[in-house]
Design a protein around this motif. Structure first.
Motif, PDB file in Angstrom:
ATOM      1  N   UNK A 153       0.899  -1.021   0.091  1.00 24.40           N
ATOM      2  CA  UNK A 153       0.098  -0.099   0.160  1.00 24.40           C
ATOM      3  C   UNK A 153       0.962   1.300   0.035  1.00 24.40           C
ATOM      4  N   UNK A 154       0.701   2.248  -1.014  1.00 22.67           N
ATOM      5  CA  UNK A 154       1.236   3.220  -0.921  1.00 22.67           C
ATOM      6  C   UNK A 154       0.924   4.069   0.274  1.00 22.67           C
ATOM      7  N   UNK A 155      -0.361   3.952   0.698  1.00 18.22           N
ATOM      8  CA  UNK A 155      -0.884   4.807   1.958  1.00 18.22           C
ATOM      9  C   UNK A 155      -1.909   3.857   2.458  1.00 18.22           C
ATOM     10  N   UNK A 156      -1.623   3.624   3.830  1.00 17.29           N
ATOM     11  CA  UNK A 156      -2.402   2.623   4.400  1.00 17.29           C
ATOM     12  C   UNK A 156      -3.294   3.269   5.460  1.00 17.29           C
ATOM     13  N   UNK A 157      -4.637   3.163   5.311  1.00 19.37           N
ATOM     14  CA  UNK A 157      -5.774   3.775   6.272  1.00 19.37           C
ATOM     15  C   UNK A 157      -5.989   2.895   7.388  1.00 19.37           C
ATOM     16  N   UNK A 158      -6.101   3.867   8.461  1.00 16.70           N
ATOM     17  CA  UNK A 158      -6.633   3.214   9.472  1.00 16.70           C
ATOM     18  C   UNK A 158      -8.118   3.462   9.947  1.00 16.70           C
ATOM     19  N   UNK A 159      -8.639   2.463  10.693  1.00 16.12           N
ATOM     20  CA  UNK A 159     -10.235   2.445  11.098  1.00 16.12           C
ATOM     21  C   UNK A 159     -10.295   2.418  12.184  1.00 16.12           C
ATOM     22  N   UNK A 160     -11.489   2.888  12.809  1.00 17.06           N
ATOM     23  CA  UNK A 160     -11.990   2.714  14.134  1.00 17.06           C
ATOM     24  C   UNK A 160     -11.113   3.153  15.317  1.00 17.06           C
ATOM     25  N   UNK A 161     -11.167   2.348  16.244  1.00 19.07           N
ATOM     26  CA  UNK A 161     -10.318   2.755  17.396  1.00 19.07           C
ATOM     27  C   UNK A 161      -8.761   2.959  17.384  1.00 19.07           C
ATOM     28  N   UNK A 162      -8.313   2.107  16.415  1.00 14.08           N
ATOM     29  CA  UNK A 162      -6.791   2.339  15.970  1.00 14.08           C
ATOM     30  C   UNK A 162      -6.576   3.639  15.380  1.00 14.08           C
ATOM     31  N   UNK A 164      -8.263   6.275  15.839  1.00 17.11           N
ATOM     32  CA  UNK A 164      -8.658   7.445  17.089  1.00 17.11           C
ATOM     33  C   UNK A 164      -7.369   7.527  17.826  1.00 17.11           C
ATOM     34  N   UNK A 165      -6.735   6.496  18.165  1.00 12.51           N
ATOM     35  CA  UNK A 165      -5.610   6.454  19.108  1.00 12.51           C
ATOM     36  C   UNK A 165      -4.236   6.891  18.166  1.00 12.51           C
ATOM     37  N   UNK A 166      -4.219   6.462  16.884  1.00 15.04           N
ATOM     38  CA  UNK A 166      -3.126   6.942  16.183  1.00 15.04           C
ATOM     39  C   UNK A 166      -3.214   8.445  15.800  1.00 15.04           C
ATOM     40  N   UNK A 167      -4.418   8.962  15.618  1.00 11.29           N
ATOM     41  CA  UNK A 167      -4.395  10.400  15.369  1.00 11.29           C
ATOM     42  C   UNK A 167      -3.922  11.350  16.630  1.00 11.29           C
ATOM     43  N   UNK A 168      -4.028  10.532  17.785  1.00 10.92           N
ATOM     44  CA  UNK A 168      -3.383  11.371  18.979  1.00 10.92           C
ATOM     45  C   UNK A 168      -1.976  10.799  19.272  1.00 10.92           C
ATOM     46  N   UNK A 169      -1.227   9.950  18.100  1.00  9.77           N
ATOM     47  CA  UNK A 169       0.159  10.017  18.304  1.00  9.77           C
ATOM     48  C   UNK A 169       0.191   8.602  19.301  1.00  9.77           C
ATOM     49  N   UNK A 211      -5.908  -7.610  10.718  1.00  9.84           N
ATOM     50  CA  UNK A 211      -6.174  -8.479   9.537  1.00  9.84           C
ATOM     51  C   UNK A 211      -7.640  -7.687   8.794  1.00  9.84           C
ATOM     52  N   UNK A 212      -8.597  -7.492   9.671  1.00  7.86           N
ATOM     53  CA  UNK A 212      -9.760  -6.783   8.856  1.00  7.86           C
ATOM     54  C   UNK A 212      -9.252  -5.386   8.507  1.00  7.86           C
ATOM     55  N   UNK A 213      -8.423  -4.452   8.974  1.00  9.31           N
ATOM     56  CA  UNK A 213      -7.577  -3.302   8.407  1.00  9.31           C
ATOM     57  C   UNK A 213      -7.187  -3.775   7.120  1.00  9.31           C
ATOM     58  N   UNK A 214      -6.303  -4.810   6.977  1.00 11.91           N
ATOM     59  CA  UNK A 214      -5.510  -4.896   5.693  1.00 11.91           C
ATOM     60  C   UNK A 214      -6.590  -5.150   4.514  1.00 11.91           C
ATOM     61  N   UNK A 215      -7.820  -6.052   5.101  1.00 16.54           N
ATOM     62  CA  UNK A 215      -8.933  -6.577   3.920  1.00 16.54           C
ATOM     63  C   UNK A 215      -9.417  -5.046   3.411  1.00 16.54           C
ATOM     64  N   UNK A 219      -9.680  -3.961  -0.151  1.00 21.04           N
ATOM     65  CA  UNK A 219     -10.927  -3.608  -0.666  1.00 21.04           C
ATOM     66  C   UNK A 219     -11.262  -2.177  -1.335  1.00 21.04           C
ATOM     67  N   UNK A 220     -10.554  -1.309  -0.841  1.00 22.89           N
ATOM     68  CA  UNK A 220     -10.496   0.220  -1.333  1.00 22.89           C
ATOM     69  C   UNK A 220      -9.598   0.254  -2.269  1.00 22.89           C
TER      70      UNK A 220
END
Length: 226
Positions: A153-162, A164-169, A211-215, A219-220
């Motif tokens: 992935x050129x850019x990996x997109x995070x979802x949900x709780x991960x 939210x936490x990553x946005x806060x470093x 694994x769900x994040x990767x899937x 998909x995107x």
């Protein structure tokens, strides 16, 4: 280059994301005395050797049911575990032997501690085996599956709780810091079955979530290629 600048350039501190409990150890504890250790010219391998001597003591005290003492020493192990790596990178004294010894300490301790806890608490060994299998399965995916997938992935997109936490470093997940903290807490509480259930759940939850994040990213990516 002053201490703060060198720390920020060489460590996963303020400028990079880290696990929540890792932040407590690295920023709130180890960072405060790291400069002193460097000035005293203490070699990182000497620090690593402290844990080589410490972890058999922890296992011994757990087996003897001295759980409070074992919990205290486990926290000391966690602090030393962060100190040796940070000191090695800060002073430029990283060595192959030091990294191998540190990995040996962690591999032996984290696989043995759950067996010793089960034996000490008179629990069936399958409790320990569930945790060990979950932990090593998580580690296997972390070493071989996830890095290979993330490179696609050129850019990996995070979802949900991960996200939210990553946005806060911060990174949401289970690492050695959280594992050692959970072991200490449940040793003090004498809640050993809950310890096994909690750690197994954390590893499986994090594995499935990633694994769900990767899937979802795959998909995107397929959607954008159309």
């Amino acid at each position: 280059m002053n201490f703060t600048t060198r720390i920020r350039k060489k460590q996963r501190l303020e400028e990079k994301s880290m696990y929540l409990v890792e932040y407590v150890y690295r920023i709130l504890i180890v960072k405060r005395y790291l400069n002193l250790l460097a000035k005293l010219n203490i070699h990182p391998i000497a620090v690593t050797l402290v844990n080589t001597l410490l972890f058999p003591c922890i296992l011994y005290f757990i087996y003897l049911k001295y759980y409070i003492l074992a919990a205290f020493l486990t926290q000391l192990y966690a602090i030393v575990d962060h100190t040796d790596g940070m000191l090695a990178r800060y002073t430029g004294k990283q060595t192959y032997i030091g990294s191998r010894l540190d990995r040996f300490n962690d591999n032996v301790f984290f696989n043995a501690v759950f067996i010793v806890i089960a034996l000490s608490a008179d629990l069936p060994l399958y409790f320990a085996l569930i945790v060990i299998i979950s932990m090593n399965l998580h580690n296997f995916f972390g070493l071989f599956y996830f890095p290979k997938k993330l490179k696609q992935f050129a850019k990996f997109k995070r979802f949900g709780l991960k996200k939210w936490f990553l946005d806060r470093n911060f990174i949401l997940g289970i690492d050695a810091s959280l594992l050692l903290s959970l072991i200490s807490i449940f040793l003090i509480l004498h809640e050993f079955q809950l310890l096994f259930y909690t750690i197994s759940f954390c590893y499986i939850f994090d594995l499935v979530y990633r694994i769900i994040e990767i899937k979802l990213n795959e998909k995107e990516r397929k959607k954008w290629k159309r």
